[in-house]
Design a protein around this motif. Structure first.
Motif, PDB file in Angstrom:
ATOM      1  N   LEU A 157       0.965  -1.109  -0.002  1.00 42.75           N
ATOM      2  CA  LEU A 157      -0.052   0.016   0.116  1.00 42.75           C
ATOM      3  C   LEU A 157       0.896   1.415  -0.009  1.00 42.75           C
ATOM      4  O   LEU A 157       1.825   1.355   0.769  1.00 42.75           O
ATOM      5  N   PRO A 158       0.660   2.168  -1.021  1.00 43.83           N
ATOM      6  CA  PRO A 158       1.420   3.380  -0.887  1.00 43.83           C
ATOM      7  C   PRO A 158       1.241   4.279   0.282  1.00 43.83           C
ATOM      8  O   PRO A 158       0.083   4.247   0.848  1.00 43.83           O
ATOM      9  N   PRO A 159       2.253   4.967   0.759  1.00 44.47           N
ATOM     10  CA  PRO A 159       1.887   6.045   1.673  1.00 44.47           C
ATOM     11  C   PRO A 159       1.016   6.992   1.274  1.00 44.47           C
ATOM     12  O   PRO A 159       0.606   7.446   0.190  1.00 44.47           O
ATOM     13  N   ASP A 160       0.412   7.834   2.304  1.00 42.65           N
ATOM     14  CA  ASP A 160      -0.739   8.816   2.185  1.00 42.65           C
ATOM     15  C   ASP A 160      -0.126   9.959   1.500  1.00 42.65           C
ATOM     16  O   ASP A 160       1.179  10.242   1.800  1.00 42.65           O
ATOM     17  N   GLY A 161      -0.831  10.497   0.547  1.00 44.05           N
ATOM     18  CA  GLY A 161      -0.060  11.605  -0.264  1.00 44.05           C
ATOM     19  C   GLY A 161       0.876  11.550  -1.238  1.00 44.05           C
ATOM     20  O   GLY A 161       1.370  12.478  -1.970  1.00 44.05           O
ATOM     21  N   VAL A 162       0.857  10.135  -1.809  1.00 44.91           N
ATOM     22  CA  VAL A 162       1.926   9.925  -2.771  1.00 44.91           C
ATOM     23  C   VAL A 162       1.231   8.917  -4.022  1.00 44.91           C
ATOM     24  O   VAL A 162       0.677   8.118  -3.416  1.00 44.91           O
ATOM     25  N   ILE A 163       1.359   9.022  -5.112  1.00 41.24           N
ATOM     26  CA  ILE A 163       0.879   8.214  -6.167  1.00 41.24           C
ATOM     27  C   ILE A 163       2.359   7.357  -6.484  1.00 41.24           C
ATOM     28  O   ILE A 163       3.212   7.652  -6.832  1.00 41.24           O
ATOM     29  N   VAL A 164       1.817   6.224  -6.578  1.00 36.49           N
ATOM     30  CA  VAL A 164       2.924   5.047  -6.813  1.00 36.49           C
ATOM     31  C   VAL A 164       2.368   4.186  -8.100  1.00 36.49           C
ATOM     32  O   VAL A 164       1.225   3.950  -8.070  1.00 36.49           O
ATOM     33  N   LYS A 165       3.239   3.973  -8.773  1.00 39.44           N
ATOM     34  CA  LYS A 165       2.960   3.143 -10.065  1.00 39.44           C
ATOM     35  C   LYS A 165       3.692   1.769  -9.928  1.00 39.44           C
ATOM     36  O   LYS A 165       4.779   1.798  -9.198  1.00 39.44           O
ATOM     37  N   ASP A 166       3.188   0.836 -10.539  1.00 36.44           N
ATOM     38  CA  ASP A 166       3.562  -0.583 -10.641  1.00 36.44           C
ATOM     39  C   ASP A 166       4.636  -0.632 -11.905  1.00 36.44           C
ATOM     40  O   ASP A 166       5.053   0.347 -12.389  1.00 36.44           O
ATOM     41  N   TYR A 167       5.106  -1.846 -12.012  1.00 37.07           N
ATOM     42  CA  TYR A 167       6.208  -1.916 -13.209  1.00 37.07           C
ATOM     43  C   TYR A 167       5.368  -1.857 -14.332  1.00 37.07           C
ATOM     44  O   TYR A 167       6.054  -1.398 -15.694  1.00 37.07           O
ATOM     45  N   ARG A 168       4.088  -1.935 -14.556  1.00 35.79           N
ATOM     46  CA  ARG A 168       3.524  -1.741 -16.026  1.00 35.79           C
ATOM     47  C   ARG A 168       3.155  -0.041 -16.183  1.00 35.79           C
ATOM     48  O   ARG A 168       2.853   0.207 -17.134  1.00 35.79           O
ATOM     49  N   GLY A 169       3.332   0.832 -15.142  1.00 34.85           N
ATOM     50  CA  GLY A 169       3.285   2.055 -15.159  1.00 34.85           C
ATOM     51  C   GLY A 169       1.778   2.438 -14.490  1.00 34.85           C
ATOM     52  O   GLY A 169       1.012   3.681 -15.051  1.00 34.85           O
ATOM     53  N   TYR A 170       0.988   1.547 -14.146  1.00 29.52           N
ATOM     54  CA  TYR A 170      -0.408   1.477 -13.695  1.00 29.52           C
ATOM     55  C   TYR A 170      -0.377   2.229 -12.109  1.00 29.52           C
ATOM     56  O   TYR A 170       0.508   1.776 -11.568  1.00 29.52           O
ATOM     57  N   VAL A 171      -1.406   2.967 -11.920  1.00 30.71           N
ATOM     58  CA  VAL A 171      -1.489   3.646 -10.525  1.00 30.71           C
ATOM     59  C   VAL A 171      -2.044   2.481  -9.372  1.00 30.71           C
ATOM     60  O   VAL A 171      -2.993   2.017  -9.704  1.00 30.71           O
ATOM     61  N   VAL A 172      -1.363   2.756  -8.371  1.00 27.46           N
ATOM     62  CA  VAL A 172      -1.581   1.671  -7.407  1.00 27.46           C
ATOM     63  C   VAL A 172      -2.617   2.234  -6.551  1.00 27.46           C
ATOM     64  O   VAL A 172      -2.724   3.392  -6.105  1.00 27.46           O
ATOM     65  N   CYS A 173      -3.846   1.282  -6.012  1.00 30.13           N
ATOM     66  CA  CYS A 173      -4.983   1.817  -4.942  1.00 30.13           C
ATOM     67  C   CYS A 173      -4.164   1.803  -3.681  1.00 30.13           C
ATOM     68  O   CYS A 173      -3.654   0.910  -3.171  1.00 30.13           O
ATOM     69  N   HIS A 174      -4.631   2.729  -2.794  1.00 31.10           N
ATOM     70  CA  HIS A 174      -4.323   3.092  -1.550  1.00 31.10           C
ATOM     71  C   HIS A 174      -4.938   2.088  -0.553  1.00 31.10           C
ATOM     72  O   HIS A 174      -4.713   1.998   0.546  1.00 31.10           O
TER      73      HIS A 174
END
Length: 147
Positions: free
Chosen positions: A35-52
Motif C-alpha cells: 500500500l502506498p503512503p498517504d499523499g503519494v501516487i505510486v505506479k507498478d512495473y507496468r506504469g499503472y497507478v496503485v490503489c491506496h
C-alpha cells in the motif's frame, strides 16, 4: 468461502480459490503491491497507478475506486491526502486518449460548439449579473463624447 488473494467473501462461482475480480486482475498480469503512503501516487512495473485501499494497480484508478470501493475519486483523493489535480491514470492511457481526441478533431469541434456561447461586445444580458468589462465602458464613453 473467502478469496485466497484478497480475503473477501466470494459471491457467485469461485475461480479456483479466488473471487472473479482477483482472477481477472491476476490473469492480466497484475500483482499485489504494498500500500502506498498517504499523499503519494505510486505506479507498478507496468506504469499503472496503485490503489491506496487494496494495493492493486489500474490504468484508470477512478473507475476502480468507484466500482470496487464505492467512493468518488474526489473523496478518495481527500481521504488519502492527494492533490486534487494529481493524475490517477497511467501515462500510456493519457497519451492514448490524447491521440484519440486529436484524431477525432476534438479541438476544432470544441471551438465550433463554443461559438454560440461566447459573449459578444455589448451583450450585457448574457453576463448573468456580472458587471460590464472595463474596455466596454471606455468604448461607450468615447462614443458618447463624439456625439
Amino acid at each position: 468461502m473467502t478469496c485466497s488473494f484478497c480475503g473477501d467473501v466470494i459471491r457467485g462461482r469461485p475461480y479456483g480459490s479466488r473471487c472473479q475480480a482477483c482472477y481477472r486482475y491476476l490473469k492480466t498480469g497484475g500483482e499485489m503491491n504494498d500500500l502506498p503512503p498517504d499523499g503519494v501516487i505510486v505506479k507498478d512495473y507496468r506504469g499503472y497507478v496503485v490503489c491506496h485501499i487494496c494495493g492493486r494497480a489500474y490504468k484508470r484508478l477512478g473507475s476502480h475506486v468507484k466500482e470496487s470501493h464505492s467512493m468518488t475519486i474526489d473523496n478518495y483523493k481527500e481521504k488519502f491526502g492527494l492533490c486534487r489535480r494529481c493524475k490517477t491514470t497511467s501515462e500510456a492511457y493519457s497519451a492514448e486518449m490524447k491521440t484519440h481526441a486529436l484524431l477525432n478533431h476534438m479541438p476544432e469541434r470544441l471551438m465550433t460548439s463554443g461559438l454560440n456561447t461566447r459573449i459578444k461586445p455589448g451583450q450585457t444580458d448574457m453576463r448573468k449579473g456580472k458587471p460590464i468589462r472595463l474596455q466596454e465602458r471606455i468604448n461607450k464613453s468615447l462614443r458618447s463624447k463624439k456625439i
